[in-house]
Design an enzyme around this catalytic site. Structure first.
Site, PDB file in Angstrom:
ATOM      1  N   CYS A  97      12.022  -9.287   1.799  1.00  0.00           N
ATOM      2  CA  CYS A  97      10.652  -8.894   1.205  1.00  0.00           C
ATOM      3  C   CYS A  97      10.443  -7.685   0.560  1.00  0.00           C
ATOM      4  O   CYS A  97      11.097  -7.395  -0.528  1.00  0.00           O
ATOM      5  CB  CYS A  97       9.706  -8.937   2.523  1.00  0.00           C
ATOM      6  SG  CYS A  97       8.026  -9.053   2.139  1.00  0.00           S
ATOM      7  N   ARG A 132      -2.496 -12.663  -1.785  1.00  0.00           N
ATOM      8  CA  ARG A 132      -1.360 -12.558  -0.940  1.00  0.00           C
ATOM      9  C   ARG A 132      -0.747 -13.608  -0.312  1.00  0.00           C
ATOM     10  O   ARG A 132      -1.449 -14.590   0.174  1.00  0.00           O
ATOM     11  CB  ARG A 132      -1.892 -11.419   0.253  1.00  0.00           C
ATOM     12  CG  ARG A 132      -0.992 -10.951   0.897  1.00  0.00           C
ATOM     13  CD  ARG A 132      -1.355  -9.532   1.783  1.00  0.00           C
ATOM     14  NE  ARG A 132      -0.007  -8.963   2.291  1.00  0.00           N
ATOM     15  CZ  ARG A 132       0.838  -7.951   1.695  1.00  0.00           C
ATOM     16  NH1 ARG A 132       0.604  -7.653   0.428  1.00  0.00           N
ATOM     17  NH2 ARG A 132       1.704  -7.600   2.448  1.00  0.00           N
ATOM     18  N   HIS A 198      10.217 -13.440   6.936  1.00  0.00           N
ATOM     19  CA  HIS A 198      10.621 -12.483   8.213  1.00  0.00           C
ATOM     20  C   HIS A 198      10.887 -13.643   9.276  1.00  0.00           C
ATOM     21  O   HIS A 198      10.897 -14.865   8.984  1.00  0.00           O
ATOM     22  CB  HIS A 198       9.337 -11.619   8.491  1.00  0.00           C
ATOM     23  CG  HIS A 198       9.195 -10.828   7.411  1.00  0.00           C
ATOM     24  ND1 HIS A 198       9.653  -9.623   6.949  1.00  0.00           N
ATOM     25  CD2 HIS A 198       8.104 -10.855   6.427  1.00  0.00           C
ATOM     26  CE1 HIS A 198       9.227  -9.212   5.769  1.00  0.00           C
ATOM     27  NE2 HIS A 198       8.182  -9.958   5.827  1.00  0.00           N
TER      28      HIS A 198
HETATM   29  N1  GLN Z   1       4.713  -4.529   0.009  1.00  0.00           N
HETATM   30  C1  GLN Z   1       5.535  -5.659  -0.589  1.00  0.00           C
HETATM   31  C2  GLN Z   1       4.401  -6.629  -0.743  1.00  0.00           C
HETATM   32  O1  GLN Z   1       3.372  -6.940  -0.221  1.00  0.00           O
HETATM   33  C3  GLN Z   1       6.465  -6.026   0.488  1.00  0.00           C
HETATM   34  C4  GLN Z   1       5.710  -6.707   1.794  1.00  0.00           C
HETATM   35  C5  GLN Z   1       6.571  -6.952   3.045  1.00  0.00           C
HETATM   36  O2  GLN Z   1       7.702  -6.370   2.926  1.00  0.00           O
HETATM   37  N2  GLN Z   1       6.235  -7.719   3.786  1.00  0.00           N
HETATM   38  O3  GLN Z   1       4.884  -7.473  -1.618  1.00  0.00           O
END
Ligand code: GLN
Length: 243
Positions: A97, A132, A198
């Protein structure tokens, strides 16, 4: 069981204070345990910004993090330079990520989509996506060495990632968004792997964990019989299919 190698295998967990909020530390535990179960000696080194990255690690792990922490992490890693040197000498990097975005060529952050330069270890770039990506993800991994497996995890990212010419997708998406909602997930170039899920993802996907270890060690690994891990895997696969 394989005979232990001479020196301990060093797993390096990079910047827990910045890239540790999504539980990706579990990937280090998984790699360490899977080595120990096979009789290897291991060392787990946790590095924080300002500490030099160890020069002799076999696997370097980066996890997810918030935008501000991600910028601090990329700056500290650029100053340190040790991750680049590790890749150059043939160590494996597994980045999740925010970590995935950091090792790419660039990513954007903040309300104004400020472009931040990445470390350029993987030919991918990340821009804010239309929505998102949050939820269970199921992908199909076809590895170069003939691996053919389902991978599961949990994705949570606003950045959408585009692969350049020298990066190959890690997997194709069955359920979820992955890189950019257009069917691929993660990226690979040599011993450098980036991915969004994750979970921690290596707990859910032991074949991927062993693949990383084999890349890093340059040798095959004895099979492991751990019914509790098979059970977790079945349970997670069923959960993502229900979702
Ligand atoms: N900040 C990054 C995004 O939102 C990574 C987020 C994360 O590591 N879960 O794309």
């Amino acid at each position: 069981m394989a005979a232990p190698t001479k020196a301990p295998i060093e797993i390096v967990l990079v910047y827990q204070s910045l890239l540790g909020i999504y539980g990706d530390r579990g990937n280090a535990t998984v790699l360490t345990k899977r080595l120990q179960w096979r009789g290897y000696e291991t060392t787990l080194t946790v590095v924080e910004p300002g500490d030099p990255l160890p020069a002799g690690g076999q696997v370097y792990l980066l996890g997810g993090g918030e935008d501000a922490a991600q910028i601090s992490a990329v700056n500290a890693l650029r100053t340190d330079g040790g991750l680049q040197r590790a890749v150059d000498r043939g160590a494996a990097v597994f980045a999740v990520c925010a970590g995935y975005q950091i090792i790419g060529t660039s990513f954007t952050v903040g309300e104004h989509d400020e472009v931040v330069e990445g470390l350029g270890l993987l030919d991918v770039s990340t821009r804010r996506g239309p929505t998102r990506a949050v939820g269970e993800i199921l992908t199909h991994w076809i590895g170069r060495e003939g691996q053919d497996a389902w991978l599961t995890g949990f994705e949570n990212h606003g950045g959408y990632t585009t692969l350049g010419r020298s990066a190959t997708p890690l997997a194709t998406v069955e359920i979820g968004v992955g890189n950019d909602g257009r069917g691929t997930e993660g990226a690979v170039n040599g011993l450098v792997i980036g991915t969004y899920p994750h979970g921690p993802v290596l707990a859910r996907n032991p074949a991927l964990a062993d693949h990383i270890l084999q890349l890093a060690l340059g040798e095959g690994l004895a099979p492991l019989d751990r019914p509790e891990i098979d059970e977790l895997r079945r349970e997670r696969l069923a959960a993502v299919q229900r979702a």
